[in-house]
Design a protein around this motif. Structure first.
Motif, PDB file in Angstrom:
ATOM      1  N   LEU A  73       0.862  -1.181   0.000  1.00 35.11           N
ATOM      2  CA  LEU A  73       0.000   0.000   0.000  1.00 35.11           C
ATOM      3  C   LEU A  73       0.896   1.228   0.000  1.00 35.11           C
ATOM      4  O   LEU A  73       1.807   1.341   0.825  1.00 35.11           O
ATOM      5  N   ASN A 193      -4.951   3.743  -2.011  1.00 31.61           N
ATOM      6  CA  ASN A 193      -6.322   4.008  -1.593  1.00 31.61           C
ATOM      7  C   ASN A 193      -6.469   5.424  -1.072  1.00 31.61           C
ATOM      8  O   ASN A 193      -5.633   5.915  -0.294  1.00 31.61           O
ATOM      9  N   THR A 194      -7.520   6.093  -1.495  1.00 30.22           N
ATOM     10  CA  THR A 194      -7.958   7.344  -0.879  1.00 30.22           C
ATOM     11  C   THR A 194      -9.459   7.200  -0.635  1.00 30.22           C
ATOM     12  O   THR A 194     -10.074   6.227  -1.069  1.00 30.22           O
ATOM     13  N   ARG A 197     -11.834   5.938  -3.483  1.00 34.67           N
ATOM     14  CA  ARG A 197     -11.134   5.503  -4.695  1.00 34.67           C
ATOM     15  C   ARG A 197     -10.017   4.528  -4.345  1.00 34.67           C
ATOM     16  O   ARG A 197      -9.368   4.663  -3.313  1.00 34.67           O
ATOM     17  N   SER A 198      -9.793   3.555  -5.250  1.00 39.00           N
ATOM     18  CA  SER A 198      -8.715   2.591  -5.061  1.00 39.00           C
ATOM     19  C   SER A 198      -8.099   2.257  -6.409  1.00 39.00           C
ATOM     20  O   SER A 198      -8.812   1.961  -7.377  1.00 39.00           O
ATOM     21  N   LEU A 345     -12.353   0.977   0.036  1.00 38.98           N
ATOM     22  CA  LEU A 345     -12.175   2.321  -0.504  1.00 38.98           C
ATOM     23  C   LEU A 345     -11.788   3.334   0.567  1.00 38.98           C
ATOM     24  O   LEU A 345     -12.004   4.532   0.401  1.00 38.98           O
TER      25      LEU A 345
END
Length: 368
Positions: A73, A193-194, A197-198, A345
């Motif tokens: 990540l 990831n934010t 959104r991914s 997400l």
């Protein structure tokens, strides 16, 4: 019995394999003109490995194992934030979906009548069988019809009613596509990831390719499932202004030969059969991609359904036993899928949802 299966991905060929083993005559109808390629890597867990072993295919699947070592990540600058070990993302065995479908096709092509580039347009059942109308092949009659045609099942729509009754949207849409290995990854993946959104990319095909996933949160979207350009536009709009390598991945998306877009959802039904028609795999009980259980459910469901048909006195008894054996297992997987969707997400401040043991007792239907 003459048994028609709609869907030639995983559940359909697996079911055809076991039906032939038990003395039935399976036919598969598949909308695609050839065996489907593309797709992400899919993982096998728990009892699904036992099914593969009983099919004599486990060794062949292992020869196509991705060999993923884990996923990192990363933040917007590409700096590592956390590591996901291989067993958290790849299950007990991970194989590209295109390899899985090819292996299952080779295992069934000589014992199953395949109707490619066709689909079912009508079902009419009575005491003598199910009278099926095809888009291209005209009309035929079968003893049973099984829908193994995914979350958007045609068989389910024709025999049980509209999709809206059964599909539960989890608030996630996503695109999957293949690109050259832009990042030089070696049997590993990256994920950014934010909130809402991914973006993920992992190496495949001996590190020659990247399989890319771009997922975003949204309520119900109205789009044409056959219009790729419209789907690409939706992805681009929802990733506008995103950081990390997302702009580069969006550019690669438009050039990708293989592209898939869909929502993440679950199929919830009170019954998986209606008369001489039954459902298996995602058509009956999709647990969502976030569960990591779809392929295992498909293999196990196909094995149990064929086995119950082999030993029950009639199809109604077999369908009831099939559902009775798997209902609790499916509901556990769907619970995991919903929990994982909530994590998927979010920024990586919490560890992933813990994976529960994925085991279901399998009867030996092949003895005697």
């Amino acid at each position: 019995m003459r048994i028609l299966i709609s869907g030639g991905s995983v559940a359909g060929p697996a079911l055809a394999y076991w039906l032939h083993r038990h003395g039935h005559a399976p036919t598969i109808v598949e909308r695609a003109p050839v065996v489907r390629g593309g797709g992400a890597a899919i993982d096998f867990r728990g009892s699904a490995l036992e099914v593969l072993e009983r099919m004599g295919l486990l060794a062949e699947m292992r020869r196509h194992e991705t060999g993923m070592t884990g996923m990192t990540l990363v933040d917007e600058a590409g700096e590592p934030l956390a590591e996901l070990p291989a067993d958290a993302i790849s299950g007990d065995l991970e194989v590209l979906k295109s390899d899985v479908t090819a292996i299952l096709y080779e295992a069934t092509r000589d014992t199953t009548d395949y109707l490619f580039d066709d689909t079912i347009t009508g079902l009419d059942q009575d005491g003598s069988g199910v009278h099926v109308t095809f888009e291209r092949a005209g009309s035929r009659t079968f003893d049973l019809v099984i829908g193994a045609d995914g979350m958007h099942s045609t068989v389910r729509r024709l025999a049980f009613g509209p999709e809206s009754r059964y599909v539960r949207h989890l608030g996630i849409y996503g695109a999957l596509f293949t690109t050259p290995n832009l990042f030089g990854l070696d049997r590993t993946g990256l994920m950014h990831n934010t909130a809402g959104r991914s973006a993920l990319a992992f190496a495949a095909r001996g590190n020659s390719e990247l399989r890319v996933g771009l997922s975003f949160g949204a309520d119900h979207l109205d789009y044409d499932r056959r219009d790729r350009r419209q789907q690409e536009k939706l992805v681009a709009e929802h990733f506008a202004g995103a950081g990390w390598e997302v702009p580069r991945l969006l550019e690669a998306m438009s050039e990708a030969e293989e592209f898939f877009f869909d929502s993440s959802g679950q199929v919830v039904m009170d019954s998986w059969s209606a008369g001489r028609v039954a459902l298996v795999g995602d058509a009956a009980h999709c647990a969502a991609p976030t569960s990591g259980r779809g392929t295992s459910q498909a293999l196990i469901g196909a094995y149990v359904l064929a086995g119950e048909l082999a030993q029950a006195p009639d199809h109604a008894t077999a369908f009831a036993a099939y559902e009775g054996r798997l209902r609790d297992y499916v509901e556990r997987n769907q619970l995991h899928g919903r929990a994982a969707a909530r994590w998927f997400l979010q920024p990586p401040t919490e560890p992933p949802v813990e994976v529960a043991e994925d085991v279901v007792a399998l009867e030996d239907y092949t003895s005697g």
